[in-house]
Design an enzyme around this catalytic site. Structure first.
Site, PDB file in Angstrom:
ATOM      1  N   LYS A  54      44.874  42.537  35.759  1.00  0.00           N
ATOM      2  CA  LYS A  54      43.614  41.903  36.195  1.00  0.00           C
ATOM      3  C   LYS A  54      42.862  41.362  34.989  1.00  0.00           C
ATOM      4  O   LYS A  54      42.353  40.235  35.011  1.00  0.00           O
ATOM      5  CB  LYS A  54      42.718  42.917  36.917  1.00  0.00           C
ATOM      6  CG  LYS A  54      43.115  43.199  38.343  1.00  0.00           C
ATOM      7  CD  LYS A  54      42.342  44.393  38.891  1.00  0.00           C
ATOM      8  CE  LYS A  54      42.908  44.838  40.222  1.00  0.00           C
ATOM      9  NZ  LYS A  54      42.514  46.187  40.622  1.00  0.00           N
ATOM     10  N   GLN A  98      38.463  50.736  40.442  1.00  0.00           N
ATOM     11  CA  GLN A  98      39.861  50.899  40.857  1.00  0.00           C
ATOM     12  C   GLN A  98      40.029  52.177  41.688  1.00  0.00           C
ATOM     13  O   GLN A  98      39.568  53.258  41.301  1.00  0.00           O
ATOM     14  CB  GLN A  98      40.763  50.959  39.609  1.00  0.00           C
ATOM     15  CG  GLN A  98      42.239  51.031  39.901  1.00  0.00           C
ATOM     16  CD  GLN A  98      42.807  49.770  40.543  1.00  0.00           C
ATOM     17  OE1 GLN A  98      42.306  48.665  40.335  1.00  0.00           O
ATOM     18  NE2 GLN A  98      43.850  49.943  41.337  1.00  0.00           N
ATOM     19  N   ASP A 121      35.611  43.427  45.795  1.00  0.00           N
ATOM     20  CA  ASP A 121      36.643  44.042  46.634  1.00  0.00           C
ATOM     21  C   ASP A 121      36.306  43.910  48.120  1.00  0.00           C
ATOM     22  O   ASP A 121      37.177  44.108  48.974  1.00  0.00           O
ATOM     23  CB  ASP A 121      36.744  45.545  46.320  1.00  0.00           C
ATOM     24  CG  ASP A 121      37.894  45.884  45.394  1.00  0.00           C
ATOM     25  OD1 ASP A 121      38.932  45.205  45.468  1.00  0.00           O
ATOM     26  OD2 ASP A 121      37.745  46.848  44.620  1.00  0.00           O
TER      27      ASP A 121
HETATM   28  N1  GUN Z   1      43.808  50.147  44.519  1.00  0.00           N
HETATM   29  C1  GUN Z   1      44.830  49.527  45.153  1.00  0.00           C
HETATM   30  N2  GUN Z   1      44.453  48.328  45.626  1.00  0.00           N
HETATM   31  C2  GUN Z   1      43.162  48.174  45.274  1.00  0.00           C
HETATM   32  C3  GUN Z   1      42.223  47.127  45.470  1.00  0.00           C
HETATM   33  O1  GUN Z   1      42.495  46.081  46.076  1.00  0.00           O
HETATM   34  N3  GUN Z   1      40.986  47.340  44.941  1.00  0.00           N
HETATM   35  C4  GUN Z   1      40.656  48.490  44.299  1.00  0.00           C
HETATM   36  N4  GUN Z   1      39.417  48.608  43.843  1.00  0.00           N
HETATM   37  N5  GUN Z   1      41.514  49.481  44.104  1.00  0.00           N
HETATM   38  C5  GUN Z   1      42.752  49.317  44.590  1.00  0.00           C
END
Ligand code: GUN
Length: 300
Positions: A54, A98, A121
């Site tokens: 990311k 996350q 998100d």
């Molecule tokens: N963990 C796995 N997928 C995601 C996601 O799309 N966003 C976040 N914040 N954590 C994750």
């Protein structure tokens, strides 16, 4: 029928190029650099890989990337204090915590402490409610990526029968809302669904998001249906050598591709779209925060 392969890797590259164009305009015309903060608590190896990826792509599209790596035993108060600081930082337009978080942290409390306008998100309860009532919201990245691919492939999906397998807050439920928003007839199936095979056989669109390797066999797929495989499962692959692994989705690719009209591969399907949509959401959040027109085609 031989399915068209929906190339998520190429599509995601196009989305990132669009995002990069908007970032350039924001910088050149308005002196604004969109900023994304990612918070990682603990040392889950898979999460560390995602977060690194990311960060790299955020920088590649010209945005500011901030990473906060906190110890696994970080207190809830310290995490909430960091989120408060990011909520109030004018250079940060998107915040992602996350998941999963270590067990001693209340995930709902943490997510709902993020400013909904910065919740790239789309997990904050306000964004969930806005999406569910058809109002402008931040949309969860993975379902948004799936919707973009479906719209791109079909033009319109209005009136189609869609089955979403999986009812998670991250994928299944928001995916169903998005499909409903595009006027599909939507069924959400899950582990207790009776006669899952029959339910899936009726679908023009199948979105598999259960996290069970290759659980959907080809003979469940209606001839010509579109199959969107959200699963990313790592299996041992001794045939490739000792200790080797391979990635598979939630559908059995070969047999489903033999019946489907179109299918997303794993890897290279939905996966790359998730990060591209995170970047798209950050640009959208930045435009909204500054009262600017938001980019077309990058939101639901
Ligand atoms: N963990 C796995 N997928 C995601 C996601 O799309 N966003 C976040 N914040 N954590 C994750």
């Amino acid at each position: 029928m031989t399915a068209t392969i929906i190339d998520g890797k190429a599509f995601a590259a196009r989305v990132r190029a669009q995002v990069a164009g908007h970032v350039t305009r924001l910088k050149d015309d308005h002196g604004i650099t969109p900023g994304l903060a990612v918070v990682l608590v603990g040392e889950d190896p898979a999460s560390e890989v995602y977060v690194r990826s990311k960060g790299k792509m955020t920088v590649e599209v010209g945005m500011k990337s901030v990473e906060h790596k906190l110890e696994a035993d970080t207190s809830e108060a310290d995490l909430l204090a960091l989120i408060d600081q990011l909520n109030n930082d004018p250079e940060i337009h998107g915040i992602l915590v996350q998941l999963p978080l270590p067990k001693h942290l209340n995930e709902d409390l943490v997510i709902n402490s993020i400013d909904p306008a910065k919740d790239v998100d789309g997990f904050h309860i306000s964004n969930v409610g806005l999406l569910g009532t058809g109002q402008k919201s931040m949309v969860p990245c993975t379902p948004l990526g799936c919707l973009m691919m479906l719209r791109d492939h079909h033009g319109s999906i209005s009136g189609m029968d869609a089955v979403v397998i999986g009812r998670s807050n991250i994928v299944g439920k928001p995916m169903a809302q998005l499909l409903l928003g595009d006027s599909c007839t939507v069924t959400i199936a899950h582990s207790r669904t009776k006669d899952l095979a029959d339910v899936v056989r009726r679908a023009d669109i199948v979105v598999a998001a259960v996290g069970r390797p290759e659980m959907v066999p080809g003979d469940w797929i209606k001839e010509g249906a579109t199959v969107i495989d959200v699963g990313i499962n790592r299996l041992d692959a001794p045939e490739k050598g000792a200790g080797k692994t391979r990635l598979v989705g939630d559908v059995d690719y070969e047999s489903c591709a033999a019946r489907a009209g179109a299918i997303t591969p794993v890897p290279g399907g939905v996966g790359p779209m998730t990060i591209a949509c995170l970047l798209a959401n950050t640009v959208t959040a930045c435009c909204r925060a500054n009262g600017l027109d938001e980019p077309e085609g990058l939101t639901a």
